[in-house]
Design a protein around this motif. Structure first.
Motif, short mmCIF file in Angstrom:
data_model
loop_
_atom_site.label_atom_id
_atom_site.label_comp_id
_atom_site.label_asym_id
_atom_site.label_seq_id
_atom_site.Cartn_x
_atom_site.Cartn_y
_atom_site.Cartn_z
N LEU A 1 5.32 -8.19 -7.41
CA LEU A 1 3.90 -8.11 -7.01
C LEU A 1 3.76 -8.34 -5.51
O LEU A 1 3.12 -7.55 -4.80
N LEU A 2 4.39 -9.43 -5.03
CA LEU A 2 4.27 -9.75 -3.60
C LEU A 2 4.91 -8.67 -2.75
O LEU A 2 4.38 -8.29 -1.70
N GLY A 3 6.06 -8.15 -3.22
CA GLY A 3 6.70 -7.06 -2.49
C GLY A 3 5.77 -5.86 -2.37
O GLY A 3 5.65 -5.26 -1.30
N GLY A 4 5.10 -5.53 -3.46
CA GLY A 4 4.17 -4.40 -3.45
C GLY A 4 3.03 -4.64 -2.49
O GLY A 4 2.69 -3.76 -1.68
N LEU A 5 2.44 -5.84 -2.55
CA LEU A 5 1.34 -6.15 -1.65
C LEU A 5 1.80 -6.03 -0.21
O LEU A 5 1.10 -5.47 0.65
N ALA A 6 3.02 -6.54 0.07
CA ALA A 6 3.53 -6.48 1.43
C ALA A 6 3.74 -5.03 1.86
O ALA A 6 3.41 -4.65 2.99
N GLY A 7 4.27 -4.22 0.93
CA GLY A 7 4.47 -2.80 1.26
C GLY A 7 3.17 -2.12 1.63
O GLY A 7 3.08 -1.42 2.64
N GLY A 8 2.14 -2.34 0.81
CA GLY A 8 0.84 -1.76 1.11
C GLY A 8 0.32 -2.26 2.44
O GLY A 8 -0.19 -1.49 3.26
N ALA A 9 0.48 -3.58 2.67
CA ALA A 9 -0.05 -4.18 3.89
C ALA A 9 0.64 -3.59 5.12
O ALA A 9 -0.01 -3.35 6.14
N VAL A 10 1.96 -3.36 5.03
CA VAL A 10 2.68 -2.79 6.17
C VAL A 10 2.12 -1.40 6.48
O VAL A 10 1.82 -1.07 7.62
N TRP A 11 1.94 -0.62 5.42
CA TRP A 11 1.47 0.76 5.60
C TRP A 11 0.07 0.78 6.22
O TRP A 11 -0.26 1.64 7.03
N GLY A 12 -0.79 -0.19 5.79
CA GLY A 12 -2.14 -0.24 6.36
C GLY A 12 -2.16 -0.94 7.71
O GLY A 12 -2.93 -0.57 8.59
N GLY A 13 -1.30 -1.97 7.85
CA GLY A 13 -1.26 -2.70 9.10
C GLY A 13 -0.85 -1.80 10.26
O GLY A 13 -1.32 -1.95 11.39
#
Lengths: 408, 429
Positions: free
Chosen positions: A154-166
């Protein structure tokens, strides 16, 4: 006129004139348009309308059957199936609605939060795809203990999304690149990147397969079903509800949310007031994208956990925009809008299966609802509802003329 | 009044001209990176020849021989040329002058030629097919970008380009199938595109709904409507309603016989020729006519425009409708322009790419057209290379136009400024 009856009258007036009725009428209006489309394209209706003037009853009956049949299936596919006989089967559609609503809640919150900062995040598709790929990869390639595995994925997924949006946030803050363009472009980049990884052995492709599909998720990484194995609703819903509370807290209670809203209202004024606007853009896009990431994770670890393809986002990134618009970018409004759209999605499938009404009718109805809700004067003029402002003005004028009469 | 005119012309002046702003270091940095990549490519190049074919078929009136370029030496020459360009760019930075636009263009062309030579070892690259296909793919983008430019210049963000393209494609397919007259389909597509534009205008101007919201919702609405009607009506009656007659290519006499340029530009359908006209008319009209001046005044400073007697709302309404008609015409490319039956969501996000071209092109019709052509070229480069077989995975080639856009928006274009009142409703009083 005594005090209580006057209060009753005021409440009644607020219900009939205020914004309370507009959403109801907007949904009604959109459903009527949908009914017209269903009736107009129905084969029986077309046949019977050929001899409408000799036997109008046939045509009207055909219209009634087409429309009522479709909307009955919509209801039975979304809320409660009366044909099922017992409660345990009858309630299943409602749990399907919740399952469909889960990614819409998370994604809608992400878009809504960005809206409040004055940013338009169209990049839901890309952020969901990256998040789903990261979470899915962690989910199928490691062997971790039960709860840990799920949380890590879950955290990995959130981080992945955040990187792409960040990335979007940093580009906007550093170079002034318009976030609408960058998010749209990153959607395509993410799609092709994930497609490539899915067809490359050793990356995301299932071993021994030639299809562009990942292996199924490990049992420990799958979001457990909330109501038992018979129902599709999974724990993603709990995370989505938690996210609603968190977003509400951020926007309404926290200092960060205050700065967000200040930037959203007027970035120049916010800058003068000492708020670092660029940093707010980055933070907002990080949070927004991780919420869309949550939508992607709930897809890959919950709804479709038997291996994913590059269409795992299922157009939810764009649906999230309409959800946020319907919810007027507030957390609670978004939650309710997501539940409504989840019901439309669940019901739409059964409408397509039972009545052969294409599911795209749901898109039409959804977009009309958003359009009508966004334009209250239109709805009021169609249903002859009085305009609250005009009533207030009339009241003022009346009082003024009375006063003038007394003084004269 | 002077404020209005200076603001209106602002985005146009700053693009090519010198400004007092600190000179950006982005162009030299990007140039350096490209040069390094070129040198690496030259070092690692496989030996062999890359051929460039200048004629499409043996039937062409003028036959040019194939040009064979030996890969290694060519790449080294290009790398050296790129290095010279990079040094020049850094020198310009030292004397605090901007890198001229022509240098960027020449640099980009050289880099692309280098890439083609590197990727096409042992194959013949059909130059006519590459450029002609690029132009075709760019057609809906150019029309969409023109629609976007007009909309934003008059103060209405036109996100509904996708919807206008799709509705144009849908109508064109039906009208062409029913009447067997593809020319009749063109005005029909314009009318439906215009209708979408009118809805956008009605909601954003009369009911003051946020223009971005209306645009996004209209896109969803038109996708839903056309997909619904496709499944419900077009599929069961495909013979009568969805077998569009294709527009024929009309070679222009003489011009079409010029080698390379002729087949690329002058052996196209009427939609492409109308596109040339539309670009020229919009570009000239926006900056040279009273219509354009009023339009830009309304988009930059509606209150001032209102004060001097320009009707803001009706100017916006009719120009958004015009933009819709242009985009609707562009939608015909998908069905009757390429001879394909209508299909669900066949515009596949082209409207959003057109929107990107608008911003990439800094709200200028010519620059937006060039941006659209760049997209078309990048997409067709992928098609061509996948036919001859390229060392790069096709997904990365498909990604290229989008990555280039991000780099361009972030690096080469930099902070772009929209017309001042774009997206803001105007309330009189």
């Amino acid at each position: 006129m005594n005090e209580s009856s006057r209060r009753m009258q005021r409440v009644l007036r607020e219900i009939t004139t205020g914004s309370a009725l507009v959403p109801v009428f907007a949904i009604l209006l959109a459903m009527i348009v949908g009914a017209v489309m269903i009736a107009a394209t129905n084969v029986d209706v077309q046949e019977t309308s050929g001899y409408f003037f000799s036997r109008p009853g046939d045509c009207l009956l055909a219209i009634w059957q087409a429309v009522s049949g479709a909307y009955t299936s919509l209801f039975q596919g979304a809320i409660y199936n009366f044909d099922a006989g017992n409660f345990t089967d009858g309630i299943r559609p409602l749990t399907d609605t919740l399952t469909n609503a889960t990614p819409l809640i998370a994604g809608g919150l992400g878009v809504a939060l960005a809206f409040r900062v004055g940013l338009f995040n169209i990049g839901g598709q890309g952020q969901m795809l990256i998040a789903a790929s990261v979470a899915g990869w962690i989910g199928f390639s490691f062997n971790l203990p039960p709860v840990v595995h799920l949380l890590v994925a879950l955290l990995g997924g959130l981080a992945g999304g955040a990187v792409w949006g960040g990335l979007v946030g940093i580009l906007k803050a550093r170079t002034g690149a318009h976030e609408v363009i960058v998010t749209i472009m990153l959607n395509y980049v993410a799609f092709y990147l994930v497609s490539w990884m899915l067809r490359t052995p050793g990356l995301l492709q299932a071993p021994g397969s030639s299809n562009p599909q990942s292996p199924p998720e490990a049992a420990n990484a799958i979001l457990p079903k909330i109501f038992g194995p018979g129902y599709s609703t999974h724990f993603g819903l709990v995370f989505a509800l938690l996210a609603t509370a968190v977003v509400w807290w951020i926007l309404v209670r926290s200092g960060l949310g205050f700065q967000f809203r200040a930037v959203g209202f007027n970035p120049r004024a916010a800058r003068v007031a000492g708020i670092n606007v660029s940093r707010m853009y980055v933070y907002a896009l990080l949070i927004s994208a991780s919420l869309l990431g949550l939508a992607g994770v709930s897809q890959v670890l919950g709804t479709v956990n038997t291996g994913f393809t590059s269409t795992i986002d299922a157009g939810l990134g764009f649906d999230a925009i309409t959800v946020a618009l319907l919810g007027r970018s507030t957390p609670i409004g978004t939650l309710l809008a997501a539940l409504l759209f989840g019901a439309f999605r669940a019901g739409g499938y059964s409408m397509q299966a039972v009545n052969q009404v294409p599911i795209e009718i749901v898109l039409v109805v959804q977009s009309l609802i958003v359009l009508f809700i966004a334009a209250p004067p239109l709805v009021r003029s169609i249903f002859r509802l009085p305009d609250p402002r005009r009533i207030r003005d009339q009241g003022l004028r009346l009082r003024r003329t009375k006063k003038a009469g007394v003084s004269a | 009044m002077s404020v209005v005119t200076s603001r209106a012309s602002d985005p146009v002046v700053t693009i090519g001209g010198e400004t007092a702003n600190p000179v950006s270091r982005k162009v030299p940095i990007v140039f350096t990176a490209v040069t390094v990549i070129a040198v690496l490519a030259a070092i690692s190049a496989r030996s062999g020849d890359t051929a460039f074919r200048f004629t499409r078929s043996s039937a062409d009136p003028t036959q040019l021989p194939e040009m064979h370029l030996p890969v290694c030496p060519t790449l080294w020459v290009i790398a050296v040329l790129l290095a010279v360009g990079t040094l020049f760019a850094w020198r310009r930075l030292l004397v605090r002058r901007k890198v001229p636009m022509w240098l960027v263009a020449v640099y980009g062309t050289l880099a692309v030629i280098g890439f083609l030579v590197w990727a096409g070892v042992g194959h013949a690259i059909p130059l006519v097919g590459l450029l002609g296909g690029a132009l075709s793919l760019a057609v809906p983008l150019v029309y969409g970008a023109l629609a976007g430019v007009i909309g934003e210049r008059v103060g209405v963000v036109n996100i509904a380009i996708e919807a206008q393209l799709l509705s144009g494609a849908f109508t064109a397919a039906i009208v062409s199938s029913v009447t067997k007259q593809p020319l009749l389909a063109l005005p029909a597509a314009m009318v439906t595109g215009m209708l979408v534009g009118m809805v956008l205008a009605a909601f954003s101007l009369k009911y003051l709904v946020d223009q971005v919201i209306v645009g996004v919702v209209l896109n969803v609405l038109v996708i839903g409507l056309t997909s619904f009607l496709y499944s419900q009506v077009l599929v069961p009656h495909a013979d009568q309603l969805n077998t569009p007659v294709r527009l024929d290519a009309l070679p222009i006499p003489l011009l079409s016989d010029i080698p390379v340029i002729g087949p690329v530009f002058f052996r196209q359908t009427i939609v492409v020729y109308l596109m040339y006209v539309a670009v020229a008319v919009v570009a000239a009209g926006l900056f040279r006519t009273r219509w354009g001046l009023r339009l830009r005044a309304v988009g930059e400073h509606p209150k001032a425009a209102d004060t001097v007697g320009i009707k803001v709302i009706s100017t916006r309404l009719w120009n958004v409708a015009l933009a819709g008609a242009i985009a609707g015409l562009g939608g015909t490319f998908f069905t009757i322009g390429s001879g394909i039956a209508f299909n669900k969501q066949m515009t596949a996000g082209m409207g959003y790419i057109a929107l990107a071209a608008v911003i990439f092109g800094k709200w200028h019709p010519i620059k937006a057209t060039l941006a659209a052509l760049l997209f078309g070229f990048a997409s067709n480069l992928q098609n061509t290379l996948s036919v001859i077989g390229s060392p790069v995975p096709s997904e990365f080639m498909l990604m290229l136009p989008y990555v280039v856009t991000i780099l361009a928006v972030a690096g080469l274009v930099g902070k772009s400024r929209a017309p001042a009142a774009s997206g803001k409703p105007y309330v009189k009083g």
